[in-house]
Design a protein around this motif. Structure first.
Motif, PDB file in Angstrom:
ATOM      1  N   UNK A 132      81.826  44.122  62.437  1.00  0.00           N
ATOM      2  CA  UNK A 132      83.122  44.775  62.232  1.00  0.00           C
ATOM      3  C   UNK A 132      83.592  45.550  63.464  1.00  0.00           C
ATOM      4  N   UNK A 133      82.656  45.819  64.385  1.00  0.00           N
ATOM      5  CA  UNK A 133      83.026  46.554  65.588  1.00  0.00           C
ATOM      6  C   UNK A 133      83.394  48.000  65.320  1.00  0.00           C
ATOM      7  N   UNK A 134      82.665  48.650  64.426  1.00  0.00           N
ATOM      8  CA  UNK A 134      82.977  50.016  64.025  1.00  0.00           C
ATOM      9  C   UNK A 134      81.927  50.975  64.597  1.00  0.00           C
ATOM     10  N   UNK A 135      82.369  51.945  65.376  1.00  0.00           N
ATOM     11  CA  UNK A 135      81.455  52.973  65.877  1.00  0.00           C
ATOM     12  C   UNK A 135      80.936  53.786  64.699  1.00  0.00           C
ATOM     13  N   UNK A 136      79.612  53.954  64.633  1.00  0.00           N
ATOM     14  CA  UNK A 136      79.012  54.547  63.438  1.00  0.00           C
ATOM     15  C   UNK A 136      77.947  55.559  63.817  1.00  0.00           C
ATOM     16  N   UNK A 164      82.562  44.701  72.191  1.00  0.00           N
ATOM     17  CA  UNK A 164      83.231  43.414  72.011  1.00  0.00           C
ATOM     18  C   UNK A 164      84.020  43.061  73.265  1.00  0.00           C
ATOM     19  N   UNK A 165      84.262  41.764  73.444  1.00  0.00           N
ATOM     20  CA  UNK A 165      84.999  41.292  74.597  1.00  0.00           C
ATOM     21  C   UNK A 165      85.866  40.103  74.178  1.00  0.00           C
ATOM     22  N   UNK A 166      87.063  40.017  74.730  1.00  0.00           N
ATOM     23  CA  UNK A 166      87.981  38.923  74.411  1.00  0.00           C
ATOM     24  C   UNK A 166      87.510  37.641  75.086  1.00  0.00           C
ATOM     25  N   UNK A 167      87.410  36.579  74.290  1.00  0.00           N
ATOM     26  CA  UNK A 167      87.116  35.252  74.824  1.00  0.00           C
ATOM     27  C   UNK A 167      87.987  34.241  74.091  1.00  0.00           C
ATOM     28  N   UNK A 168      88.782  33.568  74.884  1.00  0.00           N
ATOM     29  CA  UNK A 168      89.715  32.582  74.319  1.00  0.00           C
ATOM     30  C   UNK A 168      90.547  33.187  73.196  1.00  0.00           C
ATOM     31  N   UNK A 221      81.456  39.655  69.768  1.00  0.00           N
ATOM     32  CA  UNK A 221      80.484  40.736  69.887  1.00  0.00           C
ATOM     33  C   UNK A 221      79.578  40.443  71.080  1.00  0.00           C
ATOM     34  N   UNK A 222      79.597  41.343  72.041  1.00  0.00           N
ATOM     35  CA  UNK A 222      78.844  41.152  73.279  1.00  0.00           C
ATOM     36  C   UNK A 222      77.515  41.893  73.252  1.00  0.00           C
TER      37      UNK A 222
END
Length: 542
Positions: free
Chosen positions: A454-458, A491-495, A500-501
């Motif tokens: 989810x990419x949520x800082x926790x 996370x990083x944008x790809x295409x 999630x990196x």
């Protein structure tokens, strides 16, 4: 109260018996084992070619006081390149100064730490400064950085036995000094004879024996004793014994700077330079010029470490206040003053206030400085692991963590796996971190997987809370068992899609102890963004 061993050896007993007696006495001192372990680990890590820089940084960061001192020293003029910003992470210090340079600094500063609380601290300061002057002189007489690093540590450790006796056997050290000065009207005795009479063993032999117990490398041990015989009358260029003679010159020059009257120092150094000129291939004035540079470096060191000397201490002769213009030493016109040569420090140049070490730096300041450090690194060519190490170190110091771990995506398993660890047991525990980025069919994801997907800082304040404990992965419960921890997914944008990196993990050893303000969280997110930027710029990520 600790009672020292009573079984003192008698005169004439075997050196091994005498050595064991002295070592037993030193081991009874509370901090000797700590010093031994620290020196052994730092030296081993710096010598091992297959050890990562992060291991050396991790070892230094275990000691907060040592970390503060080292960062203060690497920000002096000698280490910082002109026009560069301040260095605020040990990781960057290692990258800029080099493993050998940081090792030498760390070992020197460890000696300072073990000196400060002693009742006889003033005498120890003189011994310490004389020893560091010898190392600094040896390095200044070298023409390349690698030789200078080795020369420093060899000249420094030539004095290990004397320092240890001063630290841990002060009464014996005092008796040896009395014999050297001429006790009760007796003729003065040289140091080797005096130490043998009092200890049953010479200083150098004791230092070598302790060095062996610390597993110091043979290349260092072989130069911790003075070479036998007269100074050679031919060049020793490219010969291994040259290093031992260089250590001898450096120590003799340090002794001259400490014991000679200021007006006599120039002549004494000139005489030493002439005596060693042929075997060491020294140009005219080499020793005097090296002494001037070494004095400047030692003055910087004492200033940033706030080493206060008593009035009229002989050790002041090693600092710039006693500077004598070498070519004119001993003449009526003593040449330009230290101030006119730019050699004198003033209070306006940042001298520390008297008293203890500065109070711990605020977490926001550590984060801000770390971000600046990383920014400076990213504008030049860099190693990805170097930048990631700096990021972890900044988090580790700012949040006063027990450990931090960086996890990176493994394409084959579609999981995040632990790659870099810093702090208590982190290097061993990092392999436990395996975080699937998709749930097995028919199963729910655990807390770590859910946070990363989810990419949520926790921030988990209390991992024992029932709502949290039931969702912790098995590997975490079995091996990590942290009561409070922070998860920062990357996370990083790809295409056009978020991928999630990786993840930054940080924990502490008490529940509800990891409290993070909005400002700190904002800076932590900036650090994470720098990690993503480093990946984008790195050739490892296409």
């Amino acid at each position: 109260m600790m009672v020292e061993p009573a079984s003192q050896p008698t005169v004439g007993e075997a050196p091994s018996v005498t050595l064991e007696y002295l070592l037993r006495r030193m081991r009874h001192k509370s901090d000797f084992p700590t010093l031994s372990e620290s020196v052994t680990r730092v030296q081993a890590l710096s010598e091992a070619e297959n050890e990562s820089l992060s291991r050396l940084c991790d070892e230094i960061l275990k000691d907060v006081a040592l970390t503060q001192k080292l960062l203060r020293v690497v920000n002096t003029a000698h280490y910082r390149r002109a026009g560069t910003d301040s260095i605020s992470t040990v990781s960057r210090a290692v990258a800029l100064v080099g493993v050998g340079g940081i090792r030498n600094l760390a070992l020197s500063l460890m000696l300072v730490e073990h000196m400060e609380d002693k009742q006889h601290a003033q005498q120890l300061k003189e011994e310490f400064l004389r020893t560091v002057m010898a190392g600094t002189l040896a390095s200044e007489l070298c023409t390349n950085a690698k030789d200078a690093e080795q020369a420093y540590i060899e000249a420094l450790f030539r004095n290990l036995g004397r320092l240890l006796v001063g630290f841990y056997l002060p009464e014996d050290a005092q008796e040896i000094r009395a014999l050297i000065q001429g006790k009760d009207g007796a003729a003065p005795m040289n140091e080797a004879k005096a130490s043998l009479q009092v200890l049953g063993l010479g200083f150098e032999a004791l230092g070598v024996a302790v060095g062996k117990s610390w597993s110091l490398p043979e290349s260092l041990l072989s130069n911790m004793s003075s070479p036998a015989g007269p100074v050679p009358g031919k060049s020793l260029a490219a010969r291994p014994e040259r290093r031992a003679w260089l250590a001898s010159l450096a120590n003799e020059a340090a002794n001259a700077m400490l014991n000679c009257e200021p007006t006599e120092v120039g002549d004494a150094l000139a005489a030493l330079g002439q005596h060693y000129a042929v075997p060491l291939d020294l140009p005219q004035q080499a020793v005097q010029e090296a002494a001037a540079r070494a004095r400047k470096r030692l003055t910087e060191l004492t200033r940033v470490l706030n080493l206060k000397l008593e009035p009229d201490s002989h050790a002041e002769r090693l600092l710039e206040a006693y500077y004598v213009d070498a070519p004119n030493a001993g003449q009526a016109d003593s040449g330009p003053s230290p101030e006119s040569l730019g050699l004198a420090w003033t209070d306006e140049e940042g001298a520390l206030a008297s008293g203890e070490l500065p109070t711990p730096v605020a977490s926001v300041d550590i984060l801000t400085s770390g971000i600046q450090d990383i920014t400076n690194t990213l504008v030049d060519s860099f190693q990805l692991n170097e930048v990631l190490g700096m990021i972890l170190e900044t988090v580790y110091r700012a949040l006063d963590c027990r450990r931090v771990v960086f996890c990176l995506r493994d394409a084959r398993s579609a999981s995040l796996v632990g790659r870099i660890g810093l702090g208590q047991g982190a290097d061993q525990l990092k392999s436990a971190f395996v975080i699937p980025l998709k749930a097995p069919e028919g199963a729910s994801v655990d807390l770590f997987s859910a946070v990363c997907i989810k990419g949520v800082d926790t921030l988990i304040a209390d991992a024992s809370a029932s709502s949290v404990a039931s969702r912790l992965p098995h590997w975490f419960v079995q091996r990590v068992r942290a009561p409070t921890f922070l998860l920062l997914p990357m996370t990083m944008k790809r295409q056009g899609q978020d991928v999630v990196l990786g993840m930054i993990y940080a924990d502490r050893d008490q529940a509800d102890s990891l409290n993070i303000t909005e400002k700190e969280l904002s800076l932590l997110r900036t650090l994470r963004a720098q990690a993503v930027m480093a990946f984008k710029q790195s050739t490892a990520i296409s």
